[in-house]
Design a protein around this motif. Structure first.
Motif, PDB file in Angstrom:
ATOM      1  N   GLN A   1       0.835  -1.209   0.000  1.00  0.00           N
ATOM      2  CA  GLN A   1       0.000   0.000   0.000  1.00  0.00           C
ATOM      3  C   GLN A   1       0.869   1.257   0.000  1.00  0.00           C
ATOM      4  O   GLN A   1       0.631   2.180  -0.778  1.00  0.00           O
ATOM      5  N   LYS A   2       1.879   1.290   0.846  1.00  0.00           N
ATOM      6  CA  LYS A   2       2.765   2.459   0.909  1.00  0.00           C
ATOM      7  C   LYS A   2       3.562   2.640  -0.374  1.00  0.00           C
ATOM      8  O   LYS A   2       3.684   3.751  -0.897  1.00  0.00           O
TER       9      LYS A   2
ATOM     10  N   PHE B   1       0.236  -2.132  13.427  1.00  0.00           N
ATOM     11  CA  PHE B   1       0.945  -2.146  12.143  1.00  0.00           C
ATOM     12  C   PHE B   1       0.817  -0.824  11.395  1.00  0.00           C
ATOM     13  O   PHE B   1       1.353  -0.683  10.298  1.00  0.00           O
ATOM     14  N   GLY B   2       0.114   0.132  11.973  1.00  0.00           N
ATOM     15  CA  GLY B   2      -0.028   1.443  11.347  1.00  0.00           C
ATOM     16  C   GLY B   2      -0.833   1.421  10.062  1.00  0.00           C
ATOM     17  O   GLY B   2      -0.534   2.173   9.135  1.00  0.00           O
ATOM     18  N   VAL B   3      -1.873   0.571  10.012  1.00  0.00           N
ATOM     19  CA  VAL B   3      -2.686   0.534   8.793  1.00  0.00           C
ATOM     20  C   VAL B   3      -3.387   1.870   8.601  1.00  0.00           C
ATOM     21  O   VAL B   3      -3.634   2.612   9.541  1.00  0.00           O
ATOM     22  N   ASP B   4      -3.699   2.157   7.345  1.00  0.00           N
ATOM     23  CA  ASP B   4      -4.238   3.449   6.967  1.00  0.00           C
ATOM     24  C   ASP B   4      -5.543   3.260   6.205  1.00  0.00           C
ATOM     25  O   ASP B   4      -6.141   2.195   6.230  1.00  0.00           O
ATOM     26  N   GLU B   5      -5.932   4.288   5.487  1.00  0.00           N
ATOM     27  CA  GLU B   5      -7.152   4.235   4.683  1.00  0.00           C
ATOM     28  C   GLU B   5      -7.086   3.103   3.671  1.00  0.00           C
ATOM     29  O   GLU B   5      -6.020   2.647   3.292  1.00  0.00           O
ATOM     30  N   ASN B   6      -8.262   2.691   3.209  1.00  0.00           N
ATOM     31  CA  ASN B   6      -8.382   1.616   2.221  1.00  0.00           C
ATOM     32  C   ASN B   6      -7.787   0.305   2.715  1.00  0.00           C
ATOM     33  O   ASN B   6      -7.288  -0.490   1.920  1.00  0.00           O
ATOM     34  N   PHE B   7      -7.833   0.072   4.012  1.00  0.00           N
ATOM     35  CA  PHE B   7      -7.340  -1.168   4.593  1.00  0.00           C
ATOM     36  C   PHE B   7      -8.412  -1.681   5.540  1.00  0.00           C
ATOM     37  O   PHE B   7      -8.812  -0.982   6.466  1.00  0.00           O
ATOM     38  N   THR B   8      -8.880  -2.886   5.298  1.00  0.00           N
ATOM     39  CA  THR B   8      -9.965  -3.464   6.090  1.00  0.00           C
ATOM     40  C   THR B   8      -9.534  -4.822   6.627  1.00  0.00           C
ATOM     41  O   THR B   8      -8.937  -5.621   5.900  1.00  0.00           O
ATOM     42  N   PHE B   9      -9.856  -5.061   7.892  1.00  0.00           N
ATOM     43  CA  PHE B   9      -9.709  -6.393   8.482  1.00  0.00           C
ATOM     44  C   PHE B   9     -11.094  -7.018   8.515  1.00  0.00           C
ATOM     45  O   PHE B   9     -12.068  -6.339   8.839  1.00  0.00           O
ATOM     46  N   LEU B  10     -11.185  -8.304   8.185  1.00  0.00           N
ATOM     47  CA  LEU B  10     -12.472  -8.987   8.151  1.00  0.00           C
ATOM     48  C   LEU B  10     -12.507 -10.166   9.104  1.00  0.00           C
ATOM     49  O   LEU B  10     -11.550 -10.929   9.201  1.00  0.00           O
ATOM     50  N   THR B  11     -13.641 -10.299   9.783  1.00  0.00           N
ATOM     51  CA  THR B  11     -13.938 -11.427  10.654  1.00  0.00           C
ATOM     52  C   THR B  11     -15.439 -11.659  10.570  1.00  0.00           C
ATOM     53  O   THR B  11     -16.106 -11.071   9.727  1.00  0.00           O
ATOM     54  N   GLY B  12     -15.970 -12.463  11.449  1.00  0.00           N
ATOM     55  CA  GLY B  12     -17.415 -12.674  11.455  1.00  0.00           C
ATOM     56  C   GLY B  12     -17.771 -14.033  12.001  1.00  0.00           C
ATOM     57  O   GLY B  12     -16.965 -14.694  12.662  1.00  0.00           O
ATOM     58  N   ASP B  13     -18.972 -14.435  11.691  1.00  0.00           N
ATOM     59  CA  ASP B  13     -19.460 -15.750  12.076  1.00  0.00           C
ATOM     60  C   ASP B  13     -18.551 -16.814  11.459  1.00  0.00           C
ATOM     61  O   ASP B  13     -18.172 -16.709  10.293  1.00  0.00           O
ATOM     62  N   SER B  14     -18.209 -17.832  12.231  1.00  0.00           N
ATOM     63  CA  SER B  14     -17.246 -18.821  11.753  1.00  0.00           C
ATOM     64  C   SER B  14     -17.719 -19.521  10.485  1.00  0.00           C
ATOM     65  O   SER B  14     -16.900 -19.838   9.612  1.00  0.00           O
ATOM     66  N   THR B  15     -19.014 -19.742  10.325  1.00  0.00           N
ATOM     67  CA  THR B  15     -19.525 -20.379   9.113  1.00  0.00           C
ATOM     68  C   THR B  15     -19.199 -19.535   7.885  1.00  0.00           C
ATOM     69  O   THR B  15     -18.728 -20.049   6.859  1.00  0.00           O
ATOM     70  N   GLU B  16     -19.423 -18.213   7.977  1.00  0.00           N
ATOM     71  CA  GLU B  16     -19.138 -17.311   6.858  1.00  0.00           C
ATOM     72  C   GLU B  16     -17.633 -17.197   6.613  1.00  0.00           C
ATOM     73  O   GLU B  16     -17.179 -17.208   5.467  1.00  0.00           O
ATOM     74  N   VAL B  17     -16.870 -17.080   7.690  1.00  0.00           N
ATOM     75  CA  VAL B  17     -15.410 -16.963   7.544  1.00  0.00           C
ATOM     76  C   VAL B  17     -14.839 -18.201   6.866  1.00  0.00           C
ATOM     77  O   VAL B  17     -14.049 -18.100   5.919  1.00  0.00           O
ATOM     78  N   PHE B  18     -15.249 -19.383   7.303  1.00  0.00           N
ATOM     79  CA  PHE B  18     -14.700 -20.602   6.718  1.00  0.00           C
ATOM     80  C   PHE B  18     -15.194 -20.824   5.289  1.00  0.00           C
ATOM     81  O   PHE B  18     -14.477 -21.387   4.464  1.00  0.00           O
ATOM     82  N   ALA B  19     -16.391 -20.347   4.968  1.00  0.00           N
ATOM     83  CA  ALA B  19     -16.875 -20.417   3.585  1.00  0.00           C
ATOM     84  C   ALA B  19     -16.011 -19.527   2.688  1.00  0.00           C
ATOM     85  O   ALA B  19     -15.667 -19.918   1.566  1.00  0.00           O
ATOM     86  N   LEU B  20     -15.650 -18.334   3.178  1.00  0.00           N
ATOM     87  CA  LEU B  20     -14.745 -17.459   2.423  1.00  0.00           C
ATOM     88  C   LEU B  20     -13.397 -18.142   2.233  1.00  0.00           C
ATOM     89  O   LEU B  20     -12.843 -18.145   1.130  1.00  0.00           O
ATOM     90  N   MET B  21     -12.865 -18.734   3.288  1.00  0.00           N
ATOM     91  CA  MET B  21     -11.569 -19.401   3.191  1.00  0.00           C
ATOM     92  C   MET B  21     -11.616 -20.528   2.154  1.00  0.00           C
ATOM     93  O   MET B  21     -10.695 -20.677   1.352  1.00  0.00           O
ATOM     94  N   ASP B  22     -12.691 -21.302   2.156  1.00  0.00           N
ATOM     95  CA  ASP B  22     -12.821 -22.377   1.166  1.00  0.00           C
ATOM     96  C   ASP B  22     -12.853 -21.815  -0.248  1.00  0.00           C
ATOM     97  O   ASP B  22     -12.220 -22.358  -1.154  1.00  0.00           O
TER      98      ASP B  22
END
Length: 191
Positions: free
Chosen positions: A76-77, A109-130
């Protein structure tokens, strides 16, 4: 003449395809997640029209996740915080990586704009990972004297780039030191 056209057609078709090969298409998928501010995020829909540089981490990782996060920040930098590229770090440990935990992690880590961390319900998270072909497995589990569960996770080491149509077009070993320059170079080819 027809024979000449027939022979040149594959060359013309190949030369007209200026973009990278699509590794996987996430445009038909939708995952209901939360960001580091506890705001609902529909991935990848909420980022439509942007390139995405995405890594996969967990905050209790003793080794490569911090390198993946550092690489995302460096990319990003080095790209001068581009408006058309969004940076995402998705956790595969939704049980411990709550939005507030991810927010503190990002601040470290000094994250800035246009940087998103994602989490959520484990079913949705693991579906994304798959869907992203990210693998994880608990490798060691223990309980501390005060009853707190302690575990580590073996996982894929990946940073990937999605084009504006939510298709995965590049993948890299996320913790490798040369990744920022490769990602920057590849993104500049398709932007």
């Amino acid at each position: 003449m027809k024979k000449l056209i027939f022979l040149l057609l594959p060359v013309l078709l190949f030369s007209c395809n200026s973009g990278p090969d699509v590794i996987d298409d996430l445009s038909g998928t939708s995952f209901q997640l939360l960001d580091q501010d506890s705001t609902a995020v529909t991935f990848p829909d909420d980022f439509e029209g942007e390139f995405i540089v995405m890594g996969f981490i967990y905050t209790n990782c003793p080794d490569i996740c911090s390198l993946i996060t550092q690489n995302l920040v460096r990319i990003q930098k080095e790209m001068n915080y581009p408006d058309d590229v969004h940076f995402i770090a998705a956790t595969f440990d939704p049980e411990r990586d709550t939005p507030s935990t991810l927010k503190k992690y990002g601040e470290a880590f000094g994250v800035d704009e246009n940087f998103t961390f994602l989490t959520g319900d484990s079913t949705e998270v693991f579906a994304l990972m798959d869907s992203a072909r990210v693998r994880s497995q608990i490798s060691m589990r223990d309980t501390t004297d005060d009853g707190r569960e302690l575990y580590f996770i073996n996982h894929s080491d990946k940073i990937m780039v999605l084009d504006k149509q939510s298709r995965i077009v590049f993948e890299y070993g996320g913790s490798q030191p040369m990744i920022p320059s490769l990602v920057k170079e590849d993104l500049n080819k398709i932007r």
